[in-house]
Design a protein around this motif. Sequence first.
Motif, mmCIF file in Angstrom:
data_model
loop_
_atom_site.group_PDB
_atom_site.id
_atom_site.type_symbol
_atom_site.label_atom_id
_atom_site.label_comp_id
_atom_site.label_asym_id
_atom_site.label_seq_id
_atom_site.Cartn_x
_atom_site.Cartn_y
_atom_site.Cartn_z
ATOM 1 N N GLN A 71 0.845 -1.182 0.000
ATOM 2 C CA GLN A 71 0.000 0.000 0.000
ATOM 3 C C GLN A 71 0.894 1.250 0.000
ATOM 4 O OE1 GLN A 71 -3.381 0.182 -0.318
ATOM 5 N NE2 GLN A 71 -3.294 -2.021 -0.663
ATOM 6 N N PRO A 72 1.343 1.653 -1.187
ATOM 7 C CA PRO A 72 2.235 2.810 -1.271
ATOM 8 C C PRO A 72 1.512 4.124 -1.025
ATOM 9 C CG PRO A 72 1.604 2.117 -3.465
ATOM 10 C CD PRO A 72 1.038 1.098 -2.506
ATOM 11 N N ALA A 73 2.280 5.105 -0.600
ATOM 12 C CA ALA A 73 1.774 6.468 -0.451
ATOM 13 C C ALA A 73 2.472 7.344 -1.481
ATOM 14 C CB ALA A 73 2.058 6.993 0.953
ATOM 15 N N ILE A 74 1.744 8.344 -1.966
ATOM 16 C CA ILE A 74 2.304 9.322 -2.884
ATOM 17 C C ILE A 74 1.887 10.704 -2.393
ATOM 18 C CG2 ILE A 74 0.373 9.101 -4.522
ATOM 19 C CD1 ILE A 74 2.570 9.567 -6.757
ATOM 20 N N TYR A 75 2.844 11.586 -2.269
ATOM 21 C CA TYR A 75 2.602 12.932 -1.735
ATOM 22 C C TYR A 75 1.851 12.862 -0.401
ATOM 23 C CZ TYR A 75 4.081 14.416 -6.374
ATOM 24 O OH TYR A 75 4.790 14.616 -7.538
ATOM 25 N N GLY A 76 2.210 11.867 0.409
ATOM 26 C CA GLY A 76 1.642 11.751 1.752
ATOM 27 C C GLY A 76 0.282 11.086 1.836
ATOM 28 N N LYS A 77 -0.275 10.643 0.721
ATOM 29 C CA LYS A 77 -1.602 10.009 0.719
ATOM 30 C C LYS A 77 -1.497 8.552 0.253
ATOM 31 C CE LYS A 77 -4.286 13.457 1.785
ATOM 32 N NZ LYS A 77 -5.170 13.425 2.921
ATOM 33 N N PRO A 78 -2.251 7.646 0.874
ATOM 34 C CA PRO A 78 -2.260 6.265 0.414
ATOM 35 C C PRO A 78 -2.822 6.196 -1.015
ATOM 36 C CG PRO A 78 -3.350 6.478 2.561
ATOM 37 C CD PRO A 78 -3.111 7.865 2.041
ATOM 38 N N ALA A 79 -2.022 5.701 -1.932
ATOM 39 C CA ALA A 79 -2.381 5.729 -3.353
ATOM 40 C C ALA A 79 -3.610 4.887 -3.679
ATOM 41 C CB ALA A 79 -1.196 5.258 -4.194
ATOM 42 N N PHE A 80 -3.781 3.771 -2.999
ATOM 43 C CA PHE A 80 -4.900 2.886 -3.309
ATOM 44 C C PHE A 80 -6.079 3.065 -2.363
ATOM 45 C CE2 PHE A 80 -1.422 -0.085 -4.996
ATOM 46 C CZ PHE A 80 -1.558 0.383 -6.285
ATOM 47 N N GLU A 81 -5.815 3.455 -1.137
ATOM 48 C CA GLU A 81 -6.893 3.582 -0.154
ATOM 49 C C GLU A 81 -7.627 4.914 -0.277
ATOM 50 O OE1 GLU A 81 -4.700 2.913 3.415
ATOM 51 O OE2 GLU A 81 -4.651 0.743 3.128
#
Length: 166
Positions: A71-81
């Motif tokens: 569950q990666p994060a991008i710019y501080g937000k979970p990318a999939f969630e």
Amino acid sequence: MEIQIIPLEKIVIDGKDICLGMPKADVINLLGDGELIHRHYYYNSELAIDYDEEGKVEFIEFLGGIDGKLQPAIYGKPAFETLADDIIDILTNKNGNEINDHENGCSYAFLNISVGIYRPTTPKDAAEDIEEMKCDGEYDAEYAEEEMRKASHWATIGIGVKDYYR
């Protein structure tokens, strides 16, 4: 497992940096050989790494979606969630207006930051399918709820080297 996506630069998995432009040998030293099927797969095929003709990382993609273990994060937000529309807003804010969105809401390529996102269907399409199921007498509430949940989130997210999507 903590995973960060840093567009145009790298991903970080539990403190291990996998950088765009990194030689394949360095990736193998960090993650092992991976399963090779046109690209290297890791973590039960939830992470894929593509190499250019010189054997350097040119694209990294997370494939597990909302139900995956990664569950990666991008710019501080979970990318999939995070809801799909919210991720679009975040990426648009970081990217600017150079966006390829010609796949009717299923796929976006953010050209300036070399980020791509994909899902097989949109909430609108899923809602239409659900209405059709109701009309055909084949409605399954649990299935419909799951389809809407998946349609509201991204299934994959990837980063590439500069100009990867151009």
